[in-house]
Design a protein around this motif. Sequence first.
Motif, PDB file in Angstrom:
ATOM      1  N   THR A  32      13.430 100.160 -79.016  1.00 23.67           N
ATOM      2  CA  THR A  32      12.279 100.088 -78.096  1.00 23.67           C
ATOM      3  C   THR A  32      12.719  99.642 -76.709  1.00 23.67           C
ATOM      4  O   THR A  32      12.259 100.187 -75.695  1.00 23.67           O
ATOM      5  CB  THR A  32      11.223  99.115 -78.645  1.00 23.67           C
ATOM      6  N   ARG A  33      13.621  98.647 -76.650  1.00 23.88           N
ATOM      7  CA  ARG A  33      14.103  98.145 -75.358  1.00 23.88           C
ATOM      8  C   ARG A  33      14.779  99.263 -74.565  1.00 23.88           C
ATOM      9  O   ARG A  33      14.537  99.454 -73.381  1.00 23.88           O
ATOM     10  CB  ARG A  33      15.057  96.973 -75.567  1.00 23.88           C
ATOM     11  N   GLU A  34      15.618 100.022 -75.243  1.00 22.75           N
ATOM     12  CA  GLU A  34      16.348 101.103 -74.581  1.00 22.75           C
ATOM     13  C   GLU A  34      15.380 102.193 -74.110  1.00 22.75           C
ATOM     14  O   GLU A  34      15.525 102.732 -72.996  1.00 22.75           O
ATOM     15  CB  GLU A  34      17.372 101.696 -75.551  1.00 22.75           C
ATOM     16  N   LYS A  35      14.395 102.502 -74.955  1.00 24.44           N
ATOM     17  CA  LYS A  35      13.419 103.532 -74.595  1.00 24.44           C
ATOM     18  C   LYS A  35      12.623 103.131 -73.353  1.00 24.44           C
ATOM     19  O   LYS A  35      12.413 103.928 -72.438  1.00 24.44           O
ATOM     20  CB  LYS A  35      12.472 103.771 -75.789  1.00 24.44           C
ATOM     21  N   VAL A  36      12.163 101.870 -73.319  1.00 21.47           N
ATOM     22  CA  VAL A  36      11.369 101.373 -72.186  1.00 21.47           C
ATOM     23  C   VAL A  36      12.201 101.360 -70.907  1.00 21.47           C
ATOM     24  O   VAL A  36      11.750 101.809 -69.845  1.00 21.47           O
ATOM     25  CB  VAL A  36      10.813  99.966 -72.484  1.00 21.47           C
ATOM     26  N   LYS A  37      13.450 100.865 -71.000  1.00 18.99           N
ATOM     27  CA  LYS A  37      14.299 100.790 -69.814  1.00 18.99           C
ATOM     28  C   LYS A  37      14.625 102.185 -69.274  1.00 18.99           C
ATOM     29  O   LYS A  37      14.668 102.396 -68.060  1.00 18.99           O
ATOM     30  CB  LYS A  37      15.575 100.027 -70.136  1.00 18.99           C
ATOM     31  N   MET A  38      14.857 103.135 -70.205  1.00 18.05           N
ATOM     32  CA  MET A  38      15.171 104.496 -69.777  1.00 18.05           C
ATOM     33  C   MET A  38      13.952 105.122 -69.089  1.00 18.05           C
ATOM     34  O   MET A  38      14.075 105.772 -68.040  1.00 18.05           O
ATOM     35  CB  MET A  38      15.571 105.345 -70.993  1.00 18.05           C
ATOM     36  N   MET A  39      12.762 104.896 -69.641  1.00 14.44           N
ATOM     37  CA  MET A  39      11.549 105.456 -69.059  1.00 14.44           C
ATOM     38  C   MET A  39      11.261 104.819 -67.689  1.00 14.44           C
ATOM     39  O   MET A  39      10.865 105.509 -66.740  1.00 14.44           O
ATOM     40  CB  MET A  39      10.359 105.217 -70.006  1.00 14.44           C
ATOM     41  N   ALA A  40      11.483 103.490 -67.569  1.00  7.52           N
ATOM     42  CA  ALA A  40      11.263 102.788 -66.299  1.00  7.52           C
ATOM     43  C   ALA A  40      12.202 103.322 -65.220  1.00  7.52           C
ATOM     44  O   ALA A  40      11.804 103.522 -64.069  1.00  7.52           O
ATOM     45  CB  ALA A  40      11.466 101.296 -66.489  1.00  7.52           C
ATOM     46  N   GLU A  41      13.449 103.607 -65.634  1.00  9.68           N
ATOM     47  CA  GLU A  41      14.428 104.136 -64.683  1.00  9.68           C
ATOM     48  C   GLU A  41      14.049 105.546 -64.237  1.00  9.68           C
ATOM     49  O   GLU A  41      14.125 105.880 -63.056  1.00  9.68           O
ATOM     50  CB  GLU A  41      15.817 104.135 -65.321  1.00  9.68           C
TER      51      GLU A  41
END
Length: 341
Positions: A32-41
Amino acid sequence: MTTIKDVAKAAGVSVAMVSKALNNYPDVSPTTREKVKMMAEQMNYSPNVVAKNLSSKNQKTIAMISSGFLSSESLDNSNSFDIFKGVYEATEEAGYELAMYFIESKKQETKDYAKFCRDRNIRGVVLSGIRLDDPYFESLLETNIPCVLIDVKVPNDNRLIGSVSIDNIRATYEIGDYLISNNHHNIAIVSGAQKTDVNTQRMKGISMVADEKGISIEGKIIDGDFKEQTAYENVKHYLTSNKADLPTAIVCFSDIMALGTLKAINEMGLNVPEDISLTGFDGLKIIDYTNPSITTIKQPFREMGYEAAKLVMRIMEGKSETNEKIVPHEMIMNNSVKKLN
């Protein structure tokens, strides 16, 4: 502009989950952390630093509140900007964020100091331009918010309140002593706003040296209100009313008032320093270009701002050994004082 809600919707999670993921909370799964950070970027989302600080228990934000900024003289605002620079320099060095607020008396009347700070989650304040009759002043005395005032000494034992200033009493004592050593015994004073602490301190200094040297200043106090036009009008009236007993020197509690005084003297057909010597206070750059250049006390405004920010940080962190900081002033000998025989 992309918001945290946009990121949450795109990632298929809650707003709270986005916040936790971006702040590396341990209860967020790596996926989830990776998904959120990738989407934010991908969406070019940048967290609001101010909002982040406001929600943090370890908030590292200092507020700079300037009172009376709009009503101050335009030339005087250069002092305020130097104070701002000093505060900013200190907060940058320490890794603090700096929030700026401007407040006027009318706004102070509608919302007291404590509520103003609570509404903005302010944890530490550098406050400049405050007057003893401002609505904020009374609530300041009971504050539980670390605060450092510039040019105001608060007469109580609240360890959360500090002050930074020059030694105003000593400074005007030195001005008076300098004039008297040049054989001036008929000295008039152009005072500032009555309800400001600096005016009170400067009056103490000039009164002290006058008493010590046997010089009377009774009946020779001219109201200038720290304003050029007020000083000009009242000094011109004073000189017109005292043509038979003109002062040999005039002490102004600010350079702004010294400019108005210089204009009044010249319009009376008199000259500085040939007929009347003149001194100012503050060390504004413009006095280097007056004719003549005005002898003054130079205040290190940028250093005052810097020391105020450092002091409020120490108070916030419980590391302050003293809550008062006196910075050195300098007497600038220019061409506006004549030595009398």
